[in-house]
Motif scaffolding. Structure first.
Motif, PDB file in Angstrom:
ATOM      1  N   PHE A   1       5.607  -5.825  12.447  1.00 10.56           N
ATOM      2  CA  PHE A   1       5.237  -6.047  11.051  1.00 10.56           C
ATOM      3  C   PHE A   1       5.996  -7.279  10.566  1.00 10.56           C
ATOM      4  O   PHE A   1       7.217  -7.304  10.627  1.00 10.56           O
ATOM      5  CB  PHE A   1       5.640  -4.877  10.151  1.00 10.56           C
TER       6      PHE A   1
ATOM      7  N   GLY B   1      -2.428  11.340   3.736  1.00 15.43           N
ATOM      8  CA  GLY B   1      -1.372  10.736   4.548  1.00 15.43           C
ATOM      9  C   GLY B   1      -1.707  10.465   6.005  1.00 15.43           C
ATOM     10  O   GLY B   1      -1.079   9.624   6.636  1.00 15.43           O
TER      11      GLY B   1
ATOM     12  N   ARG C   1      -8.639   7.718   4.339  1.00 13.94           N
ATOM     13  CA  ARG C   1      -8.456   7.794   5.817  1.00 13.94           C
ATOM     14  C   ARG C   1      -9.140   6.619   6.500  1.00 13.94           C
ATOM     15  O   ARG C   1      -8.988   6.414   7.702  1.00 13.94           O
ATOM     16  CB  ARG C   1      -9.016   9.113   6.387  1.00 13.94           C
TER      17      ARG C   1
ATOM     18  N   LYS D   1      -1.923   2.616  -3.468  1.00 15.23           N
ATOM     19  CA  LYS D   1      -3.186   3.070  -2.866  1.00 15.23           C
ATOM     20  C   LYS D   1      -2.973   3.612  -1.456  1.00 15.23           C
ATOM     21  O   LYS D   1      -1.968   3.316  -0.810  1.00 15.23           O
ATOM     22  CB  LYS D   1      -4.186   1.918  -2.858  1.00 15.23           C
ATOM     23  N   THR D   2      -3.942   4.372  -1.003  1.00 12.80           N
ATOM     24  CA  THR D   2      -3.845   4.972   0.327  1.00 12.80           C
ATOM     25  C   THR D   2      -3.772   3.893   1.408  1.00 12.80           C
ATOM     26  O   THR D   2      -4.375   2.826   1.270  1.00 12.80           O
ATOM     27  CB  THR D   2      -5.081   5.855   0.604  1.00 12.80           C
ATOM     28  N   GLY D   3      -3.038   4.186   2.450  1.00 12.13           N
ATOM     29  CA  GLY D   3      -2.996   3.308   3.618  1.00 12.13           C
ATOM     30  C   GLY D   3      -2.294   1.994   3.389  1.00 12.13           C
ATOM     31  O   GLY D   3      -2.547   1.018   4.096  1.00 12.13           O
TER      32      GLY D   3
ATOM     33  N   ASP E   1      -2.783   9.032   9.358  1.00 16.37           N
ATOM     34  CA  ASP E   1      -3.047   7.636   9.692  1.00 16.37           C
ATOM     35  C   ASP E   1      -3.744   7.563  11.059  1.00 16.37           C
ATOM     36  O   ASP E   1      -3.100   7.479  12.084  1.00 16.37           O
ATOM     37  CB  ASP E   1      -1.703   6.896   9.728  1.00 16.37           C
TER      38      ASP E   1
ATOM     39  N   HIS F   1       5.018  -9.133   7.370  1.00 20.83           N
ATOM     40  CA  HIS F   1       5.048  -9.125   5.904  1.00 20.83           C
ATOM     41  C   HIS F   1       5.167  -7.709   5.365  1.00 20.83           C
ATOM     42  O   HIS F   1       4.616  -6.774   5.935  1.00 20.83           O
ATOM     43  CB  HIS F   1       3.773  -9.761   5.350  1.00 20.83           C
ATOM     44  N   MET F   2       5.841  -7.630   4.236  1.00 21.75           N
ATOM     45  CA  MET F   2       5.885  -6.324   3.561  1.00 21.75           C
ATOM     46  C   MET F   2       4.550  -6.078   2.873  1.00 21.75           C
ATOM     47  O   MET F   2       3.917  -7.035   2.407  1.00 21.75           O
ATOM     48  CB  MET F   2       6.977  -6.320   2.486  1.00 21.75           C
TER      49      MET F   2
ATOM     50  N   GLU G   1       7.209   8.202  12.735  1.00 21.27           N
ATOM     51  CA  GLU G   1       7.509   6.881  12.184  1.00 21.27           C
ATOM     52  C   GLU G   1       9.023   6.693  12.027  1.00 21.27           C
ATOM     53  O   GLU G   1       9.555   5.615  12.297  1.00 21.27           O
ATOM     54  CB  GLU G   1       6.778   6.685  10.847  1.00 21.27           C
TER      55      GLU G   1
ATOM     56  N   GLN H   1      -0.668  -0.707  15.668  1.00 20.06           N
ATOM     57  CA  GLN H   1       0.070  -1.538  14.719  1.00 20.06           C
ATOM     58  C   GLN H   1       0.056  -2.979  15.180  1.00 20.06           C
ATOM     59  O   GLN H   1       0.012  -3.898  14.372  1.00 20.06           O
ATOM     60  CB  GLN H   1       1.534  -1.104  14.630  1.00 20.06           C
TER      61      GLN H   1
ATOM     62  N   LEU I   1       6.750   3.691   5.301  1.00 19.76           N
ATOM     63  CA  LEU I   1       7.835   2.752   5.597  1.00 19.76           C
ATOM     64  C   LEU I   1       8.618   2.427   4.320  1.00 19.76           C
ATOM     65  O   LEU I   1       9.835   2.234   4.353  1.00 19.76           O
ATOM     66  CB  LEU I   1       7.263   1.472   6.216  1.00 19.76           C
TER      67      LEU I   1
ATOM     68  N   GLN J   1       3.672  13.117  11.695  1.00 23.73           N
ATOM     69  CA  GLN J   1       3.440  11.670  11.661  1.00 23.73           C
ATOM     70  C   GLN J   1       4.638  10.933  11.034  1.00 23.73           C
ATOM     71  O   GLN J   1       5.060   9.892  11.537  1.00 23.73           O
ATOM     72  CB  GLN J   1       2.178  11.422  10.835  1.00 23.73           C
TER      73      GLN J   1
ATOM     74  N   ALA K   1      -4.299  -0.177   6.028  1.00 28.43           N
ATOM     75  CA  ALA K   1      -3.524  -1.359   6.415  1.00 28.43           C
ATOM     76  C   ALA K   1      -4.408  -2.609   6.503  1.00 28.43           C
ATOM     77  O   ALA K   1      -4.332  -3.371   7.454  1.00 28.43           O
ATOM     78  CB  ALA K   1      -2.806  -1.100   7.746  1.00 28.43           C
TER      79      ALA K   1
ATOM     80  N   PHE L   1      -0.201  -7.171   8.397  1.00 26.78           N
ATOM     81  CA  PHE L   1      -0.591  -6.785   7.055  1.00 26.78           C
ATOM     82  C   PHE L   1      -0.053  -7.833   6.110  1.00 26.78           C
ATOM     83  O   PHE L   1       1.129  -8.053   6.019  1.00 26.78           O
ATOM     84  CB  PHE L   1       0.016  -5.420   6.741  1.00 26.78           C
TER      85      PHE L   1
HETATM   86  N1  LIG Z   1       4.369  -4.032   6.567  1.00 26.97           N
HETATM   87  C1  LIG Z   1       3.373  -3.568   7.303  1.00 26.97           C
HETATM   88  N2  LIG Z   1       2.606  -4.410   8.021  1.00 26.97           N
HETATM   89  C2  LIG Z   1       1.568  -3.921   8.772  1.00 26.97           C
HETATM   90  N3  LIG Z   1       1.231  -2.625   8.859  1.00 26.97           N
HETATM   91  C3  LIG Z   1       1.977  -1.751   8.161  1.00 26.97           C
HETATM   92  C4  LIG Z   1       3.081  -2.156   7.351  1.00 26.97           C
HETATM   93  N4  LIG Z   1       3.625  -1.060   6.794  1.00 26.97           N
HETATM   94  C5  LIG Z   1       2.897  -0.008   7.219  1.00 26.97           C
HETATM   95  N5  LIG Z   1       1.919  -0.416   8.035  1.00 26.97           N
HETATM   96  C6  LIG Z   1       0.895   0.414   8.712  1.00 26.97           C
HETATM   97  O1  LIG Z   1      -0.108   0.718   7.740  1.00 26.97           O
HETATM   98  C7  LIG Z   1      -0.689   1.996   8.004  1.00 26.97           C
HETATM   99  C8  LIG Z   1      -0.697   2.842   6.745  1.00 26.97           C
HETATM  100  O2  LIG Z   1       0.633   3.161   6.384  1.00 26.97           O
HETATM  101  P1  LIG Z   1       1.010   4.575   5.756  1.00 26.97           P
HETATM  102  O3  LIG Z   1       0.471   5.672   6.600  1.00 26.97           O
HETATM  103  O4  LIG Z   1       2.462   4.581   5.480  1.00 26.97           O
HETATM  104  O5  LIG Z   1       0.177   4.475   4.409  1.00 26.97           O
HETATM  105  P2  LIG Z   1       0.291   5.341   3.083  1.00 26.97           P
HETATM  106  O6  LIG Z   1       0.358   4.391   1.958  1.00 26.97           O
HETATM  107  O7  LIG Z   1       1.398   6.341   3.202  1.00 26.97           O
HETATM  108  O8  LIG Z   1      -1.110   6.043   3.059  1.00 26.97           O
HETATM  109  P3  LIG Z   1      -1.548   7.480   2.434  1.00 26.97           P
HETATM  110  O9  LIG Z   1      -1.644   7.303   0.941  1.00 26.97           O
HETATM  111  O10 LIG Z   1      -2.837   7.757   3.054  1.00 26.97           O
HETATM  112  O11 LIG Z   1      -0.472   8.457   2.786  1.00 26.97           O
HETATM  113  C9  LIG Z   1       0.122   2.604   9.120  1.00 26.97           C
HETATM  114  O12 LIG Z   1      -0.581   2.411  10.332  1.00 26.97           O
HETATM  115  C10 LIG Z   1       1.405   1.804   9.112  1.00 26.97           C
HETATM  116  O13 LIG Z   1       2.044   1.779  10.359  1.00 26.97           O
END
Ligand SMILES: Nc1ncnc2c1ncn2[C@@H]1O[C@H](COP(=O)(O)OP(=O)(O)OP(=O)(O)O)[C@@H](O)[C@H]1O
Length: 568
Positions: free
Chosen positions: A94, A402, A429, A121-123, A404, A96-97, A171, A10, A128, A167, A433, A15
């Protein structure tokens, strides 16, 4: 839980809302909803040009800005506990949101606590997005609870797979690391149930569970009592959870929980893909009039546009193994260190491709992951792959959603996936981020209807197949155990039998293709035999070309023979 593993990658990147979302509707002062006016919060800055769509049911209702929202903007807002903000900005690093976090935060946080169905979208940080508001609810309400002494679950997250549950729990643990009085517990299959139960009954504020094991635990009245004040219920990968396989278990789980209205329980459903049936089934967890917030504009392929998706076509199924090897060798030419995930349609096919690749001396470490492998081995494999710099993981859909894994350079999909959603989640996968990545989809000519029709929104880059490893693959297959090869053949037939319509094949054509794969791809000298009862279960009774043998004694006594079937 191991804090180190999560945080390392991270810290490497910030991001900054790298979404590709076009505004669907011009934002004006009239149609703009100011989240902060409802909540009294510091709203994310409004300079953003890109916007996100919030919908109730399926109709767009309002638009909200996405970019540049910072977690530090929440300081002094009274909306999020300052310690949680500290953890996010200082420990997780982190700033930025992500778009989905900015788009949902104010609706999900207390005091709004709206019920939401969320698609992004994924990732892009959905985990969070649901954990932060739910943990804030836990923190806010914990102070006021009269019976703080006895364990009470505030947040229940249900996940379709054990790996994902672990996972998410990790988190949540990371987010609560500065709070010593809260405990995150797991209820997942394949582990010691009594130990899980003891931990839940000892103290449990956040429970992350898979449906089957959760139901097992719910048979115990004491465990059931811990849900008496359940404040938040989250279904992660909601469309998977609400599809045929899990909806019955979910219905039973929800029926055992206290009445939603009485406990003022908030419901959240998150997924990268929202299949139509989710809207219908969402009623189970969400109150009528729930919001549907999507950061994926309608009609857009739900894959990241920055992820190049290569399409490799081979002439026949027996060339697929060589094409996989060709792809990985090409990858090795491009990167000194690389992490590849190869998705195969079934557990036995994952074993096959995994075995082939692992026998070649020029490959990085190869591991295999599917549901037939013991949970302890699955956990070890996942952890090792997460930490690896250079590695190949051959897997089924158990890790498609999901998971990561940092630094996955390429996702290779071998053969058609079970559906469009599966393709999208597998591809997700990589390129997480904001990172780079690419997808490779290897199909035979016979399977080319799938990218052409089912994935028609995706612009694939055609790429030539390198099948120069054909002889190597054949040499490895020739010395494989005969029983293993028979199982792979059977798994192949079982898998493609489910897709007959797409191929427009008859049962005879299916078997003819399977037999060619057995002879040329698996190097079987004869067509492998299949037990009579298995042929029946596959719906292939009487099909020409099969070698049917009597059931082995165990099958005749009513138990399925080991290694049969089509689990992933
Ligand atoms: N605000 C942020 N800034 C930077 N990195 C972030 C932030 N929020 C989450 N991440 C990181 O981004 C990555 C992807 O997050 P996450 O696994 O929650 O994605 P997801 O949208 O649930 O993906 P999927 O659809 O595959 O489940 C993780 O490594 C997470 O720690």
């Amino acid at each position: 839980m191991d804090q180190r593993r999560h945080s390392n990658h991270q810290r490497r990147r910030g991001f900054r809302g790298k979404n590709n979302i076009r505004p669907r509707r011009a934002r004006t002062d009239e149609n703009r909803t100011d989240a902060s006016s409802q909540t009294g919060a510091a709203a994310p800055p409004r300079q953003a040009e890109q916007e996100d769509t919030v919908m109730t049911g399926a109709t767009p209702e309002v638009t909200v800005p996405l970019d540049d929202a910072k977690f530090s903007d929440l300081k002094g807002s009274n909306l999020v506990h300052p310690t949680l903000i500290e953890t996010i900005t200082n420990d997780l690093n982190f700033s930025h949101m992500t778009p989905v976090q900015a788009a949902t935060l104010h609706d999900l946080l207390p005091p709004s606590r709206s019920d939401c169905l969320v698609q992004a979208k994924t990732g892009t940080g959905k985990t969070l997005a649901f954990l932060l508001p739910a943990l804030q609810t836990l923190i806010t309400n914990h102070r006021n609870q009269a019976d703080r002494g006895s364990p009470a679950v505030s947040l229940l997250v249900i996940s379709p797979t054990r790996e994902l549950a672990m996972q998410i729990a990790q988190e949540a643990t990371n987010l609560l690391q500065r709070f010593s009085n809260f405990h995150v517990r797991l209820a997942i299959g394949g582990t010691n149930k009594d130990q899980e139960e003891r931990r839940i009954l000892q103290s449990c504020n956040v429970l992350v569970a898979t449906p089957g094991r959760l139901l097992d635990h719910m048979a115990n009245e004491d465990v059931l009592y811990t849900f008496r004040n359940l404040e938040t219920l989250v279904l992660d990968e909601a469309d998977r959870l609400l599809d045929m396989g899990f909806s019955k278990a979910l219905r039973e789980i929800v029926s055992k929980l206290p009445n939603k209205k009485e406990v003022n329980r908030q419901g959240m459903l998150f997924s990268a893909t929202i299949a139509q049936h989710v809207h219908q089934a969402a009623d189970l967890v969400l109150s009528p009039g729930y919001k549907f917030i999507s950061t994926v504009p309608a009609g857009e392929a739900n894959t990241h546009q920055r992820v190049p998706q290569l399409l490799i076509k081979v002439d026949k199924f027996s060339s697929v193994g060589a094409a996989v090897v060709g792809c990985i060798r090409e990858e090795a030419k491009q990167h000194q260190d690389f992490k590849v995930i190869i998705f195969a349609p079934t557990a036995h096919l994952a074993d096959f491709y995994g075995h082939i690749v692992s026998q070649l001396s020029d490959m990085p470490p190869v591991s295999i992951l599917h549901s037939r492998i013991s949970q302890s081995k699955r956990t070890k494999t996942t952890n090792e792959y997460r930490d690896a710099r250079s590695a190949i993981l051959v897997a089924t859909d158990v890790i498609a959603r999901g998971m990561d894994f940092p630094g996955v350079t390429t996702v290779v999909q071998v053969g058609i996936p079970s559906d469009k959603e599966s393709y999208i989640h597998r591809l997700g996968r990589t390129a997480r981020a904001g990172a780079e990545g690419r997808g490779i989809f290897i199909v035979t000519e016979a399977e080319s209807w799938f990218p052409r029709w089912t994935l028609k929104e995706i612009t694939f880059i055609p790429h030539p197949a390198d099948v120069s490893a054909l002889a190597e693959v054949e040499a490895i297959a020739t010395v494989m155990d005969e029983t293993d090869r028979a199982r792979i053949y059977q798994a192949w037939l079982g898998y493609y039998k489910n897709h007959l319509k797409g191929f427009k094949w008859t049962n005879e054509e299916l078997v003819a293709q399977g037999n060619t794969f057995a002879h040329d791809g698996l190097a079987c000298p004869e067509t492998p035999p299949i037990a009579k009862s298995t042929v029946g279960k596959m719906g292939l009774k009487g099909t020409r070309g099969l070698v049917v043998v009597p059931d082995p004694p165990r099958a005749r006594s009513g138990r399925a023979p080991r290694g049969r079937g089509n689990r992933s």
